[in-house]
Design a protein around this motif. Structure first.
Motif, PDB file in Angstrom:
ATOM      1  N   ASP A  33     106.258  41.154  35.460  1.00 32.08           N
ATOM      2  CA  ASP A  33     106.695  40.093  34.557  1.00 32.08           C
ATOM      3  C   ASP A  33     106.327  40.442  33.114  1.00 32.08           C
ATOM      4  OD1 ASP A  33     107.569  37.794  33.385  1.00 32.08           O
ATOM      5  OD2 ASP A  33     106.234  36.441  34.477  1.00 32.08           O
ATOM      6  N   PHE A  34     107.056  41.389  32.538  1.00 31.37           N
ATOM      7  CA  PHE A  34     106.779  41.812  31.163  1.00 31.37           C
ATOM      8  C   PHE A  34     108.074  42.230  30.481  1.00 31.37           C
ATOM      9  CE2 PHE A  34     106.419  45.688  33.722  1.00 31.37           C
ATOM     10  CZ  PHE A  34     107.150  46.613  32.984  1.00 31.37           C
ATOM     11  N   GLU A  35     108.012  42.244  29.154  1.00 38.10           N
ATOM     12  CA  GLU A  35     109.054  42.876  28.353  1.00 38.10           C
ATOM     13  C   GLU A  35     108.444  44.129  27.734  1.00 38.10           C
ATOM     14  OE1 GLU A  35     110.321  40.484  25.074  1.00 38.10           O
ATOM     15  OE2 GLU A  35     108.298  40.157  24.300  1.00 38.10           O
ATOM     16  N   PHE A  36     109.267  45.146  27.547  1.00 33.60           N
ATOM     17  CA  PHE A  36     108.788  46.424  27.034  1.00 33.60           C
ATOM     18  C   PHE A  36     109.470  46.669  25.695  1.00 33.60           C
ATOM     19  CE2 PHE A  36     108.185  51.191  28.330  1.00 33.60           C
ATOM     20  CZ  PHE A  36     107.242  51.332  27.327  1.00 33.60           C
ATOM     21  N   ILE A  37     108.729  46.392  24.612  1.00 31.92           N
ATOM     22  CA  ILE A  37     109.264  46.556  23.264  1.00 31.92           C
ATOM     23  C   ILE A  37     108.924  47.957  22.773  1.00 31.92           C
ATOM     24  CG2 ILE A  37     109.213  45.723  20.889  1.00 31.92           C
ATOM     25  CD1 ILE A  37     108.417  42.978  21.978  1.00 31.92           C
ATOM     26  N   ILE A  38     109.958  48.771  22.585  1.00 38.34           N
ATOM     27  CA  ILE A  38     109.761  50.144  22.117  1.00 38.34           C
ATOM     28  C   ILE A  38     110.294  50.238  20.694  1.00 38.34           C
ATOM     29  CG2 ILE A  38     110.190  52.579  22.545  1.00 38.34           C
ATOM     30  CD1 ILE A  38     110.743  51.899  25.454  1.00 38.34           C
ATOM     31  N   LEU A  39     109.427  50.661  19.776  1.00 37.68           N
ATOM     32  CA  LEU A  39     109.775  50.733  18.364  1.00 37.68           C
ATOM     33  C   LEU A  39     109.984  52.191  17.972  1.00 37.68           C
ATOM     34  CD1 LEU A  39     106.938  48.428  18.221  1.00 37.68           C
ATOM     35  CD2 LEU A  39     108.886  47.693  16.852  1.00 37.68           C
ATOM     36  N   ASP A  40     111.254  52.554  17.781  1.00 35.69           N
ATOM     37  CA  ASP A  40     111.581  53.911  17.352  1.00 35.69           C
ATOM     38  C   ASP A  40     111.455  53.966  15.842  1.00 35.69           C
ATOM     39  OD1 ASP A  40     112.547  56.397  16.802  1.00 35.69           O
ATOM     40  OD2 ASP A  40     114.556  56.044  17.594  1.00 35.69           O
ATOM     41  N   ASP A  41     110.385  54.608  15.369  1.00 31.76           N
ATOM     42  CA  ASP A  41     110.051  54.607  13.946  1.00 31.76           C
ATOM     43  C   ASP A  41     110.797  55.714  13.198  1.00 31.76           C
ATOM     44  OD1 ASP A  41     108.706  53.688  11.679  1.00 31.76           O
ATOM     45  OD2 ASP A  41     107.009  55.046  11.984  1.00 31.76           O
ATOM     46  N   GLY A  42     112.135  55.676  13.302  1.00 26.98           N
ATOM     47  CA  GLY A  42     112.959  56.622  12.557  1.00 26.98           C
ATOM     48  C   GLY A  42     112.930  58.029  13.113  1.00 26.98           C
ATOM     49  N   SER A  43     112.914  58.181  14.424  1.00 30.25           N
ATOM     50  CA  SER A  43     112.862  59.515  15.043  1.00 30.25           C
ATOM     51  C   SER A  43     114.113  60.325  14.727  1.00 30.25           C
ATOM     52  CB  SER A  43     112.716  59.386  16.563  1.00 30.25           C
ATOM     53  OG  SER A  43     111.504  58.772  16.912  1.00 30.25           O
ATOM     54  N   THR A  44     113.920  61.650  14.581  1.00 31.36           N
ATOM     55  CA  THR A  44     115.037  62.548  14.288  1.00 31.36           C
ATOM     56  C   THR A  44     115.252  63.576  15.392  1.00 31.36           C
ATOM     57  OG1 THR A  44     113.538  63.982  13.021  1.00 31.36           O
ATOM     58  CG2 THR A  44     114.766  62.312  11.786  1.00 31.36           C
ATOM     59  N   ASP A  45     114.456  63.496  16.474  1.00 34.05           N
ATOM     60  CA  ASP A  45     114.649  64.400  17.610  1.00 34.05           C
ATOM     61  C   ASP A  45     115.488  63.680  18.668  1.00 34.05           C
ATOM     62  OD1 ASP A  45     112.869  62.552  18.582  1.00 34.05           O
ATOM     63  OD2 ASP A  45     111.314  64.001  19.151  1.00 34.05           O
ATOM     64  N   SER A  46     115.298  64.013  19.927  1.00 33.78           N
ATOM     65  CA  SER A  46     116.096  63.399  20.994  1.00 33.78           C
ATOM     66  C   SER A  46     115.542  62.059  21.463  1.00 33.78           C
ATOM     67  CB  SER A  46     116.202  64.361  22.182  1.00 33.78           C
ATOM     68  OG  SER A  46     114.921  64.611  22.747  1.00 33.78           O
ATOM     69  N   THR A  47     114.509  61.553  20.782  1.00 32.23           N
ATOM     70  CA  THR A  47     113.903  60.269  21.168  1.00 32.23           C
ATOM     71  C   THR A  47     114.919  59.133  21.278  1.00 32.23           C
ATOM     72  OG1 THR A  47     111.685  60.799  20.360  1.00 32.23           O
ATOM     73  CG2 THR A  47     112.293  58.474  20.394  1.00 32.23           C
ATOM     74  N   PRO A  48     115.803  58.906  20.291  1.00 32.02           N
ATOM     75  CA  PRO A  48     116.756  57.787  20.401  1.00 32.02           C
ATOM     76  C   PRO A  48     117.627  57.866  21.649  1.00 32.02           C
ATOM     77  CG  PRO A  48     116.682  58.591  18.149  1.00 32.02           C
ATOM     78  CD  PRO A  48     115.915  59.578  18.979  1.00 32.02           C
ATOM     79  N   ALA A  49     118.107  59.056  21.993  1.00 34.26           N
ATOM     80  CA  ALA A  49     118.967  59.207  23.164  1.00 34.26           C
ATOM     81  C   ALA A  49     118.197  58.925  24.450  1.00 34.26           C
ATOM     82  CB  ALA A  49     119.566  60.617  23.198  1.00 34.26           C
ATOM     83  N   ILE A  50     116.954  59.402  24.522  1.00 36.39           N
ATOM     84  CA  ILE A  50     116.127  59.156  25.700  1.00 36.39           C
ATOM     85  C   ILE A  50     115.896  57.663  25.887  1.00 36.39           C
ATOM     86  CG2 ILE A  50     113.813  59.483  26.695  1.00 36.39           C
ATOM     87  CD1 ILE A  50     113.743  62.206  25.211  1.00 36.39           C
ATOM     88  N   GLU A  52     117.648  55.136  24.711  1.00 33.59           N
ATOM     89  CA  GLU A  52     118.874  54.392  24.994  1.00 33.59           C
ATOM     90  C   GLU A  52     119.196  54.411  26.484  1.00 33.59           C
ATOM     91  OE1 GLU A  52     121.945  51.957  24.692  1.00 33.59           O
ATOM     92  OE2 GLU A  52     120.524  52.417  23.078  1.00 33.59           O
ATOM     93  N   ARG A  53     118.918  55.521  27.134  1.00 32.83           N
ATOM     94  CA  ARG A  53     119.159  55.593  28.580  1.00 32.83           C
ATOM     95  C   ARG A  53     118.255  54.627  29.332  1.00 32.83           C
ATOM     96  NH1 ARG A  53     120.109  61.133  27.322  1.00 32.83           N
ATOM     97  NH2 ARG A  53     117.950  61.747  27.730  1.00 32.83           N
ATOM     98  N   PHE A  54     116.999  54.514  28.918  1.00 35.22           N
ATOM     99  CA  PHE A  54     116.085  53.561  29.562  1.00 35.22           C
ATOM    100  C   PHE A  54     116.521  52.121  29.282  1.00 35.22           C
ATOM    101  CE2 PHE A  54     112.988  57.146  29.616  1.00 35.22           C
ATOM    102  CZ  PHE A  54     112.634  57.072  30.961  1.00 35.22           C
ATOM    103  N   ARG A  55     116.953  51.849  28.051  1.00 30.68           N
ATOM    104  CA  ARG A  55     117.374  50.492  27.710  1.00 30.68           C
ATOM    105  C   ARG A  55     118.585  50.065  28.542  1.00 30.68           C
ATOM    106  NH1 ARG A  55     121.022  47.731  25.589  1.00 30.68           N
ATOM    107  NH2 ARG A  55     122.305  49.587  25.247  1.00 30.68           N
ATOM    108  N   SER A  56     119.497  50.980  28.757  1.00 29.50           N
ATOM    109  CA  SER A  56     120.697  50.674  29.528  1.00 29.50           C
ATOM    110  C   SER A  56     120.390  50.439  31.004  1.00 29.50           C
ATOM    111  CB  SER A  56     121.711  51.826  29.402  1.00 29.50           C
ATOM    112  OG  SER A  56     122.097  52.007  28.056  1.00 29.50           O
ATOM    113  N   ALA A  57     119.318  51.062  31.493  1.00 29.62           N
ATOM    114  CA  ALA A  57     119.012  50.999  32.920  1.00 29.62           C
ATOM    115  C   ALA A  57     118.075  49.867  33.304  1.00 29.62           C
ATOM    116  CB  ALA A  57     118.407  52.339  33.379  1.00 29.62           C
ATOM    117  N   ASP A  58     117.323  49.302  32.339  1.00 30.20           N
ATOM    118  CA  ASP A  58     116.315  48.288  32.675  1.00 30.20           C
ATOM    119  C   ASP A  58     116.322  47.196  31.610  1.00 30.20           C
ATOM    120  OD1 ASP A  58     113.843  46.848  33.174  1.00 30.20           O
ATOM    121  OD2 ASP A  58     113.172  48.574  34.353  1.00 30.20           O
ATOM    122  N   ALA A  59     116.605  45.967  32.050  1.00 29.32           N
ATOM    123  CA  ALA A  59     116.731  44.853  31.102  1.00 29.32           C
ATOM    124  C   ALA A  59     115.422  44.482  30.425  1.00 29.32           C
ATOM    125  CB  ALA A  59     117.294  43.631  31.833  1.00 29.32           C
ATOM    126  N   ARG A  60     114.295  44.945  30.978  1.00 28.82           N
ATOM    127  CA  ARG A  60     113.009  44.625  30.359  1.00 28.82           C
ATOM    128  C   ARG A  60     112.760  45.415  29.086  1.00 28.82           C
ATOM    129  NH1 ARG A  60     109.182  45.795  35.331  1.00 28.82           N
ATOM    130  NH2 ARG A  60     110.646  47.558  35.399  1.00 28.82           N
TER     131      ARG A  60
END
Length: 304
Positions: A33-50, A52-60
């Motif tokens: 019973d949690f929400e997972f807030i991930i703050l991408d602090d302006g990443s320029t590597d593959s972090t955003p793509a990685i 986004e895949r987790f965000r699409s797969a898990d509503a938390r």
């Protein structure tokens, strides 16, 4: 959406190397019973793509992209966006054990006066940096004493009360690189702290970690925070706090032994709170420093 019991907050900046393992370890928690807030602090590597895949797969997963302004701004933003009463911290290169959140939730539910919960760790990573985790502090008295010279609460293990965090000013930008050290002192002044001795997080050490890259800056920022802790937690004035901090943080040497006994015999008995654990730690340090002093005295009398 129902309000979650816990908001897990994790900042990340160019963290592709260990990111998947860190995110997966939170999503695999037995407490769900949690929400997972991930703050991408302006990443320029593959972090955003990685992410986004987790965000699409898990509503938390709640993914927030920021301009790169540093960890303090990111963390404060994450807490502001959170919906739960309790905030759990996570870092993008560590691994949470499956029952980490369950253990902490159980601990904080046991006492309504608790405002901060932290856990024991196992240190993993590059072999040249890996060391034993050391003495895990469990009582408030020893915790306060140790905070007079070192930040021993591991940031990504903590769970804290959001309202108390807000009341004491949150993370302070001027304390960047030691923002957690300052926060612990302010939180402790407002409620109880509980330490869970079971290892609940694998803490990764490597050459690119902030503690390695910013060690000198971290030391400069931490020193005035430690002095404030000395004055507050030992109930002493500014000059005695400076003296106590110097004694506690220095290497035990022969000429410093008398200073150590000043601290043990004059200052600590007058501290606001005590515990058997605190005095056991003091006894171990006294023995260590005394033996070293005797060894050095013997070496000076019988030079090789």
């Amino acid at each position: 959406m129902e309000t979650p019991k816990i908001s897990v907050i994790m900042p990340v900046w160019n963290g592709e190397a260990y990111l998947r393992e860190a995110v997966e370890s939170i999503l695999a928690q037995t407490f769900r019973d949690f929400e997972f807030i991930i703050l991408d602090d302006g990443s320029t590597d593959s972090t955003p793509a990685i992410l986004e895949r987790f965000r699409s797969a898990d509503a938390r997963v709640r993914l927030i992209r920021l301009d790169h302004e540093g960890i303090v701004i990111a963390l404060n933003h994450g807490v502001k966006e959170s919906r739960a009463k309790w905030i759990a911290r996570m870092d993008c290169d560590d691994i949470a054990h499956p029952d980490r959140l369950a253990r902490q939730w159980s601990a904080i539910q046991a006492d309504p006066e608790i405002v901060l919960c932290h856990t024991n760790i196992r240190i993993i990573g590059e072999p040249r940096y890996v060391t034993p985790a050391g003495w895990f502090v469990q009582t408030p008295a020893l915790l306060r004493l140790r905070l007079c010279f070192q930040c021993l609460i591991v940031h990504p293990t903590v769970m804290f009360c959001k309202s108390t965090f807000d009341a004491c000013g949150g993370y302070v930008p001027a304390e960047r690189h030691a923002e957690d050290f300052g926060l612990w002192g302010r939180l402790i002044g407002r409620g109880k702290v509980v330490g869970i001795p079971q290892v609940s997080l694998d803490f990764r050490v490597h050459g690119n970690s902030i503690s390695k890259q910013k060690a000198e800056t971290q030391e400069q920022v931490s020193r005035p925070i430690a002095l404030l802790h000395c004055a507050r937690f030992l109930g002493i004035g500014e000059q005695d706090a400076l003296r106590a901090n110097s004694i506690l943080r220095g290497e035990p040497t022969h000429h410093a032994l008398s200073e150590w006994f000043w601290l043990v015999l004059r200052v600590l008995p007058m501290a606001p709170i005590h515990s058997m654990e605190m005095w056991a730690w003091v006894a171990s340090q006294t023995l260590r420093r005394s033996l070293l002093a005797l060894s050095r005295r013997g070496s000076s009398v019988n030079p090789q």
